[in-house]
Design a protein around this motif. Structure first.
Motif, short mmCIF file in Angstrom:
data_model
loop_
_atom_site.label_atom_id
_atom_site.label_comp_id
_atom_site.label_asym_id
_atom_site.label_seq_id
_atom_site.Cartn_x
_atom_site.Cartn_y
_atom_site.Cartn_z
N LEU A 362 9.60 -16.98 -11.54
CA LEU A 362 9.43 -16.31 -10.26
C LEU A 362 9.29 -14.81 -10.48
CD1 LEU A 362 12.17 -18.14 -8.15
CD2 LEU A 362 9.72 -18.63 -8.20
N GLU A 363 8.76 -14.16 -9.47
CA GLU A 363 8.67 -12.71 -9.50
C GLU A 363 8.90 -12.19 -8.09
OE1 GLU A 363 4.79 -11.65 -10.78
OE2 GLU A 363 3.83 -12.14 -8.87
N LEU A 364 9.33 -10.95 -8.01
CA LEU A 364 9.51 -10.28 -6.73
C LEU A 364 8.35 -9.33 -6.53
CD1 LEU A 364 11.33 -9.77 -4.25
CD2 LEU A 364 12.34 -7.88 -5.53
N GLN A 365 7.59 -9.58 -5.48
CA GLN A 365 6.48 -8.69 -5.15
C GLN A 365 7.01 -7.64 -4.19
OE1 GLN A 365 3.18 -11.05 -3.77
NE2 GLN A 365 2.96 -12.14 -5.71
N ALA A 366 7.51 -6.56 -4.79
CA ALA A 366 8.14 -5.48 -4.02
C ALA A 366 7.09 -4.50 -3.52
CB ALA A 366 9.17 -4.76 -4.87
N GLN A 367 7.35 -3.97 -2.33
CA GLN A 367 6.45 -2.99 -1.73
C GLN A 367 7.05 -1.60 -1.90
OE1 GLN A 367 3.47 -4.08 -0.63
NE2 GLN A 367 4.20 -6.11 -1.26
N VAL A 368 6.31 -0.72 -2.58
CA VAL A 368 6.79 0.64 -2.87
C VAL A 368 5.84 1.63 -2.21
CG1 VAL A 368 7.29 2.32 -4.68
CG2 VAL A 368 7.81 -0.10 -5.04
N VAL A 376 7.98 4.81 -10.68
CA VAL A 376 8.10 3.45 -11.23
C VAL A 376 7.24 3.34 -12.48
CG1 VAL A 376 7.89 1.00 -10.74
CG2 VAL A 376 8.49 2.59 -8.91
N GLN A 377 7.82 2.77 -13.51
CA GLN A 377 7.12 2.55 -14.77
C GLN A 377 7.16 1.07 -15.13
OE1 GLN A 377 5.48 5.04 -16.25
NE2 GLN A 377 6.26 6.54 -14.76
N VAL A 378 6.10 0.60 -15.81
CA VAL A 378 6.07 -0.77 -16.30
C VAL A 378 7.18 -0.96 -17.34
CG1 VAL A 378 4.68 -2.52 -17.47
CG2 VAL A 378 3.62 -0.98 -15.81
N ASN A 379 7.81 -2.14 -17.30
CA ASN A 379 8.94 -2.51 -18.18
C ASN A 379 10.24 -1.82 -17.77
OD1 ASN A 379 7.30 -4.19 -19.79
ND2 ASN A 379 6.71 -2.46 -21.09
N ALA A 380 10.26 -1.12 -16.64
CA ALA A 380 11.51 -0.52 -16.17
C ALA A 380 12.45 -1.62 -15.68
CB ALA A 380 11.23 0.46 -15.05
N PRO A 381 13.74 -1.54 -15.98
CA PRO A 381 14.69 -2.57 -15.50
C PRO A 381 14.89 -2.47 -13.99
CG PRO A 381 15.86 -0.80 -16.61
CD PRO A 381 14.40 -0.52 -16.80
N ALA A 382 15.23 -3.60 -13.41
CA ALA A 382 15.48 -3.65 -11.96
C ALA A 382 16.53 -4.71 -11.70
CB ALA A 382 14.19 -3.96 -11.20
N VAL A 383 17.38 -4.45 -10.71
CA VAL A 383 18.41 -5.40 -10.27
C VAL A 383 17.98 -5.97 -8.93
CG1 VAL A 383 20.82 -5.71 -9.65
CG2 VAL A 383 20.21 -4.14 -11.50
N VAL A 384 17.85 -7.30 -8.88
CA VAL A 384 17.38 -7.98 -7.68
C VAL A 384 18.57 -8.68 -7.05
CG1 VAL A 384 15.84 -9.76 -6.77
CG2 VAL A 384 15.08 -8.25 -8.62
N THR A 385 18.76 -8.48 -5.73
CA THR A 385 19.84 -9.11 -4.98
C THR A 385 19.27 -9.78 -3.74
OG1 THR A 385 20.27 -7.04 -3.80
CG2 THR A 385 21.57 -7.47 -5.79
N TYR A 386 20.10 -10.71 -3.21
CA TYR A 386 19.72 -11.46 -2.01
C TYR A 386 20.89 -11.39 -1.05
CZ TYR A 386 18.20 -15.44 0.85
OH TYR A 386 17.82 -16.26 1.89
N ALA A 402 0.40 -2.85 -9.03
CA ALA A 402 -0.94 -3.09 -8.49
C ALA A 402 -1.74 -1.80 -8.49
CB ALA A 402 -0.83 -3.66 -7.08
N PRO A 403 -3.02 -1.88 -8.87
CA PRO A 403 -3.84 -0.65 -8.92
C PRO A 403 -4.28 -0.16 -7.54
CG PRO A 403 -5.15 -2.56 -9.54
CD PRO A 403 -3.75 -3.05 -9.37
N ASP A 406 -2.30 -0.45 -0.21
CA ASP A 406 -2.71 -0.96 1.08
C ASP A 406 -3.04 0.21 2.01
OD1 ASP A 406 -2.90 -2.07 3.65
OD2 ASP A 406 -1.45 -3.64 3.18
N PRO A 407 -4.25 0.25 2.53
CA PRO A 407 -4.61 1.39 3.39
C PRO A 407 -3.89 1.39 4.73
CG PRO A 407 -6.37 -0.24 3.37
CD PRO A 407 -5.38 -0.67 2.34
N GLN A 408 -3.33 0.27 5.13
CA GLN A 408 -2.61 0.21 6.41
C GLN A 408 -1.17 0.68 6.25
OE1 GLN A 408 -4.20 -0.45 9.20
NE2 GLN A 408 -6.12 -0.86 8.10
N SER A 409 -0.46 0.10 5.28
CA SER A 409 0.96 0.42 5.10
C SER A 409 1.20 1.56 4.12
CB SER A 409 1.71 -0.82 4.60
OG SER A 409 1.22 -1.23 3.33
N ARG A 410 0.16 1.95 3.37
CA ARG A 410 0.29 2.99 2.34
C ARG A 410 1.34 2.60 1.31
NH1 ARG A 410 -4.46 5.28 3.41
NH2 ARG A 410 -4.61 5.93 5.59
N GLU A 411 1.38 1.34 0.98
CA GLU A 411 2.32 0.84 -0.02
C GLU A 411 1.55 0.06 -1.09
OE1 GLU A 411 6.37 0.22 2.64
OE2 GLU A 411 5.05 -1.48 2.24
#
Length: 515
Positions: A362-368, A376-386, A402-403, A406-411
């Motif tokens: 699984l992966e988390l598709q986070a919006q930044v 944010v850098q590739v391979n940076a650690p992250a803690v995911v909680t629910y 992602a390269p 989104d032009p609507q949300s600017r994320e």
């Protein structure tokens, strides 16, 4: 005449009128004495002002001195009997009570007959009202005793609580970027049937099942294919029989050729000797040539028959392949994410019947936001909680940024790889704290920090004399090993109370014990 009885020398009977002198009743005759008069006389006979001590029940009276000064004299203990006697003595002594003589005289007038019973009646009523008046007028005037002053004990300065302490230390603290996103499958593989137009006969797995590559997921109806395979195999055997027949014909042709060549050679010798004609020799030569051609034709026929056999065998193999495709197998190991097929459905080569999360990854598709994306850098650690499940605290890694934004949300979408877990499902909403930098900071054990009702936090700092001081602090990031960062309020080396901090108040003196 009734007998007279003097009660006191000061209350004698008037010899002229034979009526008692009136003292203390304002000169009123006994016949017109009211209950109020008796009650007033009784009250006037009491000491002027009584005060009651709660502890001794004694009475004092105040006497006036010069210049308005009042002195108090102790009257001693006064009992109920004393008060009753005082009230009885206050009754004028000149009253006479007529007693009934032995002989019954002539009936006196109404006024004379009233004197025989009116005085005792008034006396009893007065005594009762006097006692009641004592309760209403005397007792309520007793002042309340002043309670003795209570001396507050001095607070003990001896240590009353044993605590453990820990120093504030400098540790590398990670600065994080908090974001949210949706849990998704990293690789979602659709499973489509390879055989089309066949009915689904069995479904062997359910959603959520873990499968391995090549495992059978469903079975299609293969009865028609099996019949076709049997027919194809029979055709193969038939064509193999043709091959054998043509091989036999080849052998016969080769024997004929050998005989024709032998005759041709013999006739050649005879022709050379002139024993036979040239024509007969040429006939034998033609026969040998024809036999040779027959052998070639037989060989060609065998090759054709063998080709037919191979074709039939290929048909069988094709049918067998289709038969194997009636078993829907997992193309990769993973978890069944979706099952859209039911028993009885007709398989379609363009419609998936299963979806598999490859390797359960699984992966988390986070919006930044785009403004924070450079952090944010590739391979940076992250803690995911629910949030609904506190057990979920997974260590992930930024896999891809992602390269496009989104032009609507600017994320932009930041994909964070997650370890295999059964606590998360695709489609859940989760949070991520992406590490953006690591800086030095002051940390203390989390148990030393006491949250307050106003949202602030407090720690108890140990002084040199083992007295604690409550100090407000600003809490930062959560550090590993049960520590938290203190951004403001402490300095390195401060000793804070850990165990027992919840029972202290500012200024308490404590006893430090080892952990």
């Amino acid at each position: 005449m009734g007998k007279t009885r003097d009660v006191d020398e000061n209350h004698k009977v008037n010899p002229e009128t034979e009526e008692p002198q009136s003292h203390g009743l304002n000169g009123k005759d006994l016949e017109v004495v009211t209950t109020g008069d008796l009650f007033a006389a009784m009250l006037n006979s009491l000491p002027q002002e009584y005060q009651s001590e709660e502890d001794s029940k004694s009475f004092t009276t105040r006497r006036e001195k010069g210049n308005g000064y009042h002195a108090e004299e102790e009257l001693g203990s006064v009992t109920t009997g004393d008060l009753l006697a005082s009230m009885l003595n206050s009754i004028p002594q000149g009253y006479q009570f007529e007693e009934q003589e032995a002989e019954t005289p002539a009936k006196p007038p109404f006024g004379d007959r009233q004197r025989g019973w009116l005085a005792p009646l008034l006396l009893g009523t007065g005594l009762g009202l006097g006692l009641a008046g004592l309760g209403f007028f005397v007792l309520p005037r007793r002042p309340q005793a002043t309670p003795p002053a209570v001396t507050q004990p001095q607070q003990s300065t001896a240590p009353s609580l044993s605590v453990t302490i820990a120093p504030a230390t400098i540790t590398r603290v990670a600065r994080t970027l908090n974001t949210t996103g949706t849990v998704s499958a990293r690789d979602l593989i659709p499973v489509l049937p390879q055989a089309t137009g066949l009915q689904i006969q069995q479904v062997l797995v359910d959603e959520g099942d873990t499968v391995k590559q090549g495992q059978t997921l469903a079975v299609l109806d293969n009865s028609v294919l099996r019949t076709q395979i049997d027919q194809a195999k029979a055709e193969v055997e038939s064509k193999r029989a043709v091959v054998r027949q043509r091989q036999a014909a080849l052998a016969q042709s080769r024997a004929t050729l050998a005989e024709a060549r032998s005759n041709l050679e013999r006739y050649r010798q005879l022709a050379d000797q002139g024993a036979v004609s040239r024509q007969e020799f040429e006939t034998r030569a033609t026969t040998a040539t024809t036999a040779s051609e027959a052998v070639s034709v037989a060989l060609a026929n065998i090759s054709s028959a063998e080709a037919d056999v191979q074709s039939s065998i290929a048909s069988v193999q094709q049918l067998q392949t289709q038969l194997s495709q009636t078993l829907v197998r997992a193309p990769a190991s993973g978890t069944i994410a979706e099952q859209s097929a039911q028993v009885g459905d007709v398989a379609n080569g363009t419609q998936k019947i299963f979806s598999i999360i490859q390797n359960g990854a699984l992966e988390l598709q986070a919006q930044v936001p785009a403004t924070q994306l450079p952090q944010v850098q590739v391979n940076a650690p992250a803690v995911v909680t629910y949030d609904p499940d506190p057990r979920v605290r997974l260590q992930g890694t930024v896999r891809e940024i992602a390269p496009l934004v989104d032009p609507q949300s600017r994320e932009a979408t930041v994909r964070i790889s997650l370890p295999s877990t059964s606590l998360l499902r695709s489609g859940m909403f989760a949070r991520a704290a992406i590490t953006t930098a690591t800086v030095p900071g002051i940390t203390v054990p989390a148990k030393a920090v006491l949250p307050q009702t106003d949202g602030s936090a407090t720690v108890f700092v140990l002084g040199a004399d083992n007295t604690v001081q409550a100090r407000k602090v600003e809490v930062g990031e959560v550090v590993s090993n049960g520590n938290v960062e203190i951004q403001n309020g402490l300095k390195a080396g401060d000793r804070v109370v850990v165990a027992g901090a919840g029972y202290l108040k500012d200024g308490d003196k404590v006893q430090v014990v080892e952990k």
